[in-house]
Scaffold this active site. Structure first.
Site, PDB file in Angstrom:
ATOM      1  N   ARG A  54       0.845  -1.186   0.000  1.00  0.00           N
ATOM      2  CA  ARG A  54       0.000   0.000   0.000  1.00  0.00           C
ATOM      3  C   ARG A  54       0.888   1.247   0.000  1.00  0.00           C
ATOM      4  O   ARG A  54       1.719   1.412   0.897  1.00  0.00           O
ATOM      5  CB  ARG A  54      -0.924   0.024   1.234  1.00  0.00           C
ATOM      6  CG  ARG A  54      -1.903  -1.149   1.303  1.00  0.00           C
ATOM      7  CD  ARG A  54      -3.009  -0.982   0.286  1.00  0.00           C
ATOM      8  NE  ARG A  54      -3.991  -2.052   0.361  1.00  0.00           N
ATOM      9  CZ  ARG A  54      -4.050  -3.083  -0.478  1.00  0.00           C
ATOM     10  NH1 ARG A  54      -3.167  -3.168  -1.481  1.00  0.00           N
ATOM     11  NH2 ARG A  54      -4.970  -4.013  -0.337  1.00  0.00           N
ATOM     12  N   GLU A  55       0.749   2.071  -1.013  1.00  0.00           N
ATOM     13  CA  GLU A  55       1.477   3.337  -1.081  1.00  0.00           C
ATOM     14  C   GLU A  55       0.490   4.468  -0.824  1.00  0.00           C
ATOM     15  O   GLU A  55      -0.585   4.512  -1.426  1.00  0.00           O
ATOM     16  CB  GLU A  55       2.132   3.505  -2.455  1.00  0.00           C
ATOM     17  CG  GLU A  55       3.205   2.464  -2.733  1.00  0.00           C
ATOM     18  CD  GLU A  55       3.846   2.613  -4.101  1.00  0.00           C
ATOM     19  OE1 GLU A  55       4.929   2.046  -4.317  1.00  0.00           O
ATOM     20  OE2 GLU A  55       3.253   3.303  -4.958  1.00  0.00           O
ATOM     21  N   ARG A  81      -3.764  24.837 -10.947  1.00  0.00           N
ATOM     22  CA  ARG A  81      -3.291  23.691 -10.168  1.00  0.00           C
ATOM     23  C   ARG A  81      -2.283  22.918 -11.009  1.00  0.00           C
ATOM     24  O   ARG A  81      -2.633  22.273 -11.998  1.00  0.00           O
ATOM     25  CB  ARG A  81      -4.466  22.806  -9.772  1.00  0.00           C
ATOM     26  CG  ARG A  81      -5.438  23.473  -8.792  1.00  0.00           C
ATOM     27  CD  ARG A  81      -4.766  23.800  -7.468  1.00  0.00           C
ATOM     28  NE  ARG A  81      -5.734  24.187  -6.431  1.00  0.00           N
ATOM     29  CZ  ARG A  81      -5.391  24.423  -5.181  1.00  0.00           C
ATOM     30  NH1 ARG A  81      -4.120  24.341  -4.807  1.00  0.00           N
ATOM     31  NH2 ARG A  81      -6.319  24.773  -4.297  1.00  0.00           N
ATOM     32  N   ALA A  93     -10.078  27.400   0.147  1.00  0.00           N
ATOM     33  CA  ALA A  93      -9.637  26.281   0.969  1.00  0.00           C
ATOM     34  C   ALA A  93      -8.145  26.427   1.253  1.00  0.00           C
ATOM     35  O   ALA A  93      -7.439  27.174   0.573  1.00  0.00           O
ATOM     36  CB  ALA A  93      -9.913  24.947   0.267  1.00  0.00           C
ATOM     37  N   GLU A 109      -7.887  31.364   6.173  1.00  0.00           N
ATOM     38  CA  GLU A 109      -7.819  31.107   4.737  1.00  0.00           C
ATOM     39  C   GLU A 109      -8.788  32.004   3.966  1.00  0.00           C
ATOM     40  O   GLU A 109      -8.464  32.501   2.889  1.00  0.00           O
ATOM     41  CB  GLU A 109      -8.115  29.633   4.455  1.00  0.00           C
ATOM     42  CG  GLU A 109      -7.003  28.680   4.862  1.00  0.00           C
ATOM     43  CD  GLU A 109      -5.748  28.829   4.022  1.00  0.00           C
ATOM     44  OE1 GLU A 109      -5.815  29.432   2.921  1.00  0.00           O
ATOM     45  OE2 GLU A 109      -4.691  28.350   4.453  1.00  0.00           O
ATOM     46  N   GLU A 113      -7.047  34.550   1.304  1.00  0.00           N
ATOM     47  CA  GLU A 113      -7.246  34.274  -0.118  1.00  0.00           C
ATOM     48  C   GLU A 113      -8.248  35.199  -0.786  1.00  0.00           C
ATOM     49  O   GLU A 113      -8.109  35.503  -1.974  1.00  0.00           O
ATOM     50  CB  GLU A 113      -7.681  32.819  -0.311  1.00  0.00           C
ATOM     51  CG  GLU A 113      -6.597  31.811   0.075  1.00  0.00           C
ATOM     52  CD  GLU A 113      -6.960  30.396  -0.330  1.00  0.00           C
ATOM     53  OE1 GLU A 113      -8.098  30.176  -0.797  1.00  0.00           O
ATOM     54  OE2 GLU A 113      -6.093  29.514  -0.183  1.00  0.00           O
ATOM     55  N   GLU A 136      -5.701  12.598   3.661  1.00  0.00           N
ATOM     56  CA  GLU A 136      -6.258  13.954   3.672  1.00  0.00           C
ATOM     57  C   GLU A 136      -7.737  13.975   4.048  1.00  0.00           C
ATOM     58  O   GLU A 136      -8.533  13.169   3.575  1.00  0.00           O
ATOM     59  CB  GLU A 136      -6.095  14.610   2.307  1.00  0.00           C
ATOM     60  CG  GLU A 136      -6.633  16.048   2.265  1.00  0.00           C
ATOM     61  CD  GLU A 136      -6.427  16.713   0.918  1.00  0.00           C
ATOM     62  OE1 GLU A 136      -6.748  17.918   0.814  1.00  0.00           O
ATOM     63  OE2 GLU A 136      -5.960  16.049  -0.024  1.00  0.00           O
ATOM     64  N   GLU A 157       1.559  32.821  -4.266  1.00  0.00           N
ATOM     65  CA  GLU A 157       0.184  32.358  -4.440  1.00  0.00           C
ATOM     66  C   GLU A 157      -0.549  33.307  -5.381  1.00  0.00           C
ATOM     67  O   GLU A 157      -0.552  34.523  -5.179  1.00  0.00           O
ATOM     68  CB  GLU A 157      -0.527  32.301  -3.086  1.00  0.00           C
ATOM     69  CG  GLU A 157      -1.903  31.656  -3.124  1.00  0.00           C
ATOM     70  CD  GLU A 157      -2.508  31.499  -1.746  1.00  0.00           C
ATOM     71  OE1 GLU A 157      -3.275  30.547  -1.553  1.00  0.00           O
ATOM     72  OE2 GLU A 157      -2.200  32.321  -0.847  1.00  0.00           O
TER      73      GLU A 157
END
Length: 212
Positions: A54-55, A81, A93, A109, A113, A136, A157
């Site tokens: 499992r990775e 992205r 986010a 955030e 942002e 995550e 950013e």
């Protein structure tokens, strides 16, 4: 051997009826440790006794904010992205800093942002965007009572802020212009909240210290 885990979101206890599905770690090897991602390759014993690999990636967790203007429009972002090699439409986010409170992260955030501050916040739930190879989680927040100030983007950013109606966002989802998993989950929450099916508990929240 000490196995790493996601300290921000410990898994719930397994139900007795699920015990036969569990994979047990027999060996763990670190593959990569970067600025905020940590990759491992584990050997696990399957329920039938065989061994498999499992990775996966350890992620610190993140928040997503659905900020609603008084006219019902939503605060959105367009951001390039790199892994996708495209500009994505998303709700604001960002990842949690070590030890950071999730609501404080959502406030931070949104301000950094978009420049927006909110006087009321409601926690919706949590989503797991990539369960096959990452720990995550993304905490889902609603915000209202917005006022606009200056953005405080991180160095390096770049993103555009705009507003959109629910109907526009749903049309973009149908047409394939909006494909971000967390944003699609957010729209599910938004639809059900607005219909009255999924009520929220709103709370007045002091401004994040960064807001001044």
């Amino acid at each position: 051997m000490t196995f790493v885990h996601n300290a921000f979101a410990p898994p719930p206890p397994l139900a007795p009826q699920d015990q036969h599905l569990v994979e047990h770690t027999v060996h763990q090897a670190e593959v990569f440790k970067g600025h905020f991602l940590h990759a491992f390759r584990d050997q696990v014993r399957l329920p039938n006794g065989e061994v498999a690999t499992r990775e996966y990636v350890i992620h610190p967790g993140a928040v997503m904010v659905m900020a609603m203007l008084d006219d019902g429009r939503l605060v959105m972002e367009r951001q390039y992205r790199y892994p996708m090699q495209r500009v994505m439409v998303e709700f604001p986010a960002g990842k949690l800093d070590a030890g950071e409170d999730r609501l404080a992260c959502a406030q931070r955030e949104l301000l950094e942002e978009t420049g927006y501050r909110a006087t009321e916040w409601a926690h919706a739930g949590v989503l797991h965007p990539v369960i096959s190879y990452s720990t995550e989680f993304i905490d889902i927040w609603f915000a209202r009572g917005l006022s606009l100030g200056e953005r405080q983007l991180d160095h390096g950013e770049f993103l555009d802020v705009f507003t959109a109606s629910l109907d526009e966002l749903l049309a973009w989802s149908r047409d394939g212009q909006l494909t971000d998993a967390k944003t699609l989950t957010g729209l599910l929450w938004l639809q059900n909240h607005l219909s009255g099916a999924w009520p929220l508990t709103w709370q007045a929240v002091p401004q994040h210290p960064a807001a001044g």
